[in-house]
Design an enzyme around this catalytic site. Structure first.
Site, short mmCIF file in Angstrom:
data_model
loop_
_atom_site.label_atom_id
_atom_site.label_comp_id
_atom_site.label_asym_id
_atom_site.label_seq_id
_atom_site.Cartn_x
_atom_site.Cartn_y
_atom_site.Cartn_z
CB SER A 124 -8.21 1.86 5.97
OG SER A 124 -8.64 3.18 6.17
CB SER A 149 -7.35 4.37 2.86
OG SER A 149 -6.69 3.70 3.93
CE LYS A 189 -3.79 2.13 2.68
NZ LYS A 189 -4.67 1.96 3.85
#
Length: 485
Positions: free
Chosen positions: A165, A141, A66
């Site tokens: 997230s 996210s 990520k």
């Protein structure tokens, strides 16, 4: 297969590269790529494989990281225009552990600016879309990681989770995400080392793969004050838990989270399918109090210190979510922050009492079905206007406040034909037991075409021309203009 020389790490790496190059233009999940260095690492992994020596847990496996985690020499932007050309000179601890276990970083996955937002879109890379329907959000996210996994671009990916997230994207994209207990995966980069809110965790296509990645990431480290003394090797040897011995509570909304009627109704159907698996199951809501005000205050306090100066210096390039969170903190008093900490403590103690009667709590992993990318966030549910742009993820951030581990497992498709996921919450610090139960539930559903993990139709995805992959929705620019004003 790699361990028994049935598959070359180079073959696997090249297959992942080919899938990314073919599929990612329609999804926009892997936004920074390290193919050249990665292939050289795959060659070295192949040589070690053929030499017959001991291999690491992740030997030769491509891993997507990520874009909130620093990776040496590879673009790390945090979704921010300010850092769009940033290339760190060192890896964070999480990446070092992946590499030490033999994993190969193949690229970075998209995220909203500094992870602020439950829809994966930013002004550096644009939007990541849902592989099941490119008109829809993959959530956030960790949406880039979830979408890359769902589309078969990589076998493993990292996520991070404060309010949901990694759990919400896992639910939206039909993959597995595990939010570990704070301290299970240590960090040498998190600003608030004493806060249990934000954690890093594994994402994968099934529970055992997620547990394998967790085995490489977990274990104590002196840089993290919450770091737990544990044996990470247990996760690599995960075995299914005996579901018939477990006491399970079902809850459609945790008693105080905002969840749509569509999700609550379908969750009741899923719960009916799951109930016979357990020794005892009943519907029971925990008492979590005012989770919205508590989470908002604690989250805003984190943002105020972390990004206050950033907003002051770069407001013209900052996104609306970062601005909104930071400025909300300015309206809070010291007493407000103290009250939030005290309420989290009280909530935690009530949750421990709740778990005296249960081994697991199972609830929906998302409050709504995947929504249009252009919406940026969910503004209302069932006709009720929400109090903040993140209230729609309260079914996950409520669990964050408890500090308990939680695994999201896909459970087929919703009535609308989109992925549906459940959130399996375990006992405090019992990541192993939570994952073992999730693996057993996953195995029980694997042969059921109605409830097993759904797979997106990539041919249909690639033939569509109506997606927003890589584009910046007009709604986001409108929100930016409003925030800057």
């Amino acid at each position: 297969m790699i361990g028994r020389k049935a598959l070359s790490p180079v073959e696997l790496f090249d297959a992942c590269v080919a899938r990314i190059e073919r599929t990612d233009p329609a999804v926009n999940a892997v936004v920074a790529r390290d193919f050249e260095r990665g292939r050289e690492q795959a060659k070295r992994a192949e040589a070690a494989q053929m030499a017959g020596g001991p291999l690491g847990l992740l030997h030769g496996l491509p891993v997507a990281v990520k874009d909130l985690t620093a990776t040496e020499g590879l673009a790390t932007t945090w979704g921010s225009l300010v850092y769009k050309d940033h290339r760190p000179d060192r890896d964070e601890l999480l990446v070092r552990r992946i590499k030490a276990a033999g994993g190969i970083v193949i690229g970075k996955t998209n995220t909203p600016e500094f992870g602020a937002g439950a829809n994966t879109v930013n002004r550096v890379y644009g939007a990541t879309v849902n592989p099941f329907d490119p008109r829809l959000s993959c959530a956030g996210s960790s949406g880039g990681s979830a979408a890359a996994l769902a589309a078969g671009m990589v076998p493993l990916a990292t996520g991070s989770d404060m309010g949901g997230s990694l759990r919400t994207p896992a639910a939206f994209c039909g993959v597995v995400g595990h939010r570990p207990s704070p301290g299970t995966v240590p960090s040498d980069a998190r600003r608030y080392g004493w806060s249990p809110l934000s954690v890093d965790g594994p994402m994968a296509r099934d529970v055992r793969d997620a547990a394998l990645l967790l085995a490489a990431l977990a274990g104590p480290d002196a840089a993290d004050p919450l770091s737990l003394e544990l044996d990470p090797g247990r996760f690599a040897a995960l075995s299914d838990r005996d579901l018939g011995s477990l006491r399970v509570a079902f809850s459609a909304d945790l008693g105080s989270a905002t969840v749509s009627k569509t999700i609550r109704d379908h969750f009741a159907v899923v719960a009916e399918r799951l109930e016979p698996l357990f020794g005892r199951a009943e519907w029971r809501d925990p008492d979590l109090g005012d989770v919205h005000r508590t989470f908002d205050a604690l989250r805003a306090a984190n943002f105020a210190h972390a990004y206050g100066d950033y907003i002051h210096r770069h407001r013209d390039r900052a996104g609306p979510n970062v601005i909104r969170n930071t400025e909300f903190a300015h309206a809070l008093s010291v007493a407000d922050i103290g009250r939030a900490h005290a309420e989290q403590t009280a909530l935690f103690r009530r949750f421990q009492s709740f778990f005296e009667d249960f081994d697991l709590l199972i609830c929906p992993a998302a409050a709504v079905e995947p929504f249009p990318v252009e919406d940026v966030f969910v503004a209302e549910i069932d006709g009720r206007r929400l109090s903040s742009y993140i209230e729609w993820i309260s079914v996950t951030y409520a669990v964050t406040l408890t500090t308990h581990p939680a695994t999201v497992v896909p459970c087929g498709l919703s009535p609308a034909g989109l992925p549906f996921g459940i959130q399996i919450v375990g006992r405090r610090h019992d990541d192993f037991g939570t994952l073992a139960a999730a693996a057993a539930i996953e195995a029980a559903l694997a042969g059921d075409p109605e409830y097993c993990r759904p797979i997106p139709d990539l041919h249909r995805l690639l033939s569509r021309q109506d997606g927003l992959a890589g584009r910046i929705p007009a709604a986001l620019e409108a929100h930016v203009a409003k925030a800057e004003g």
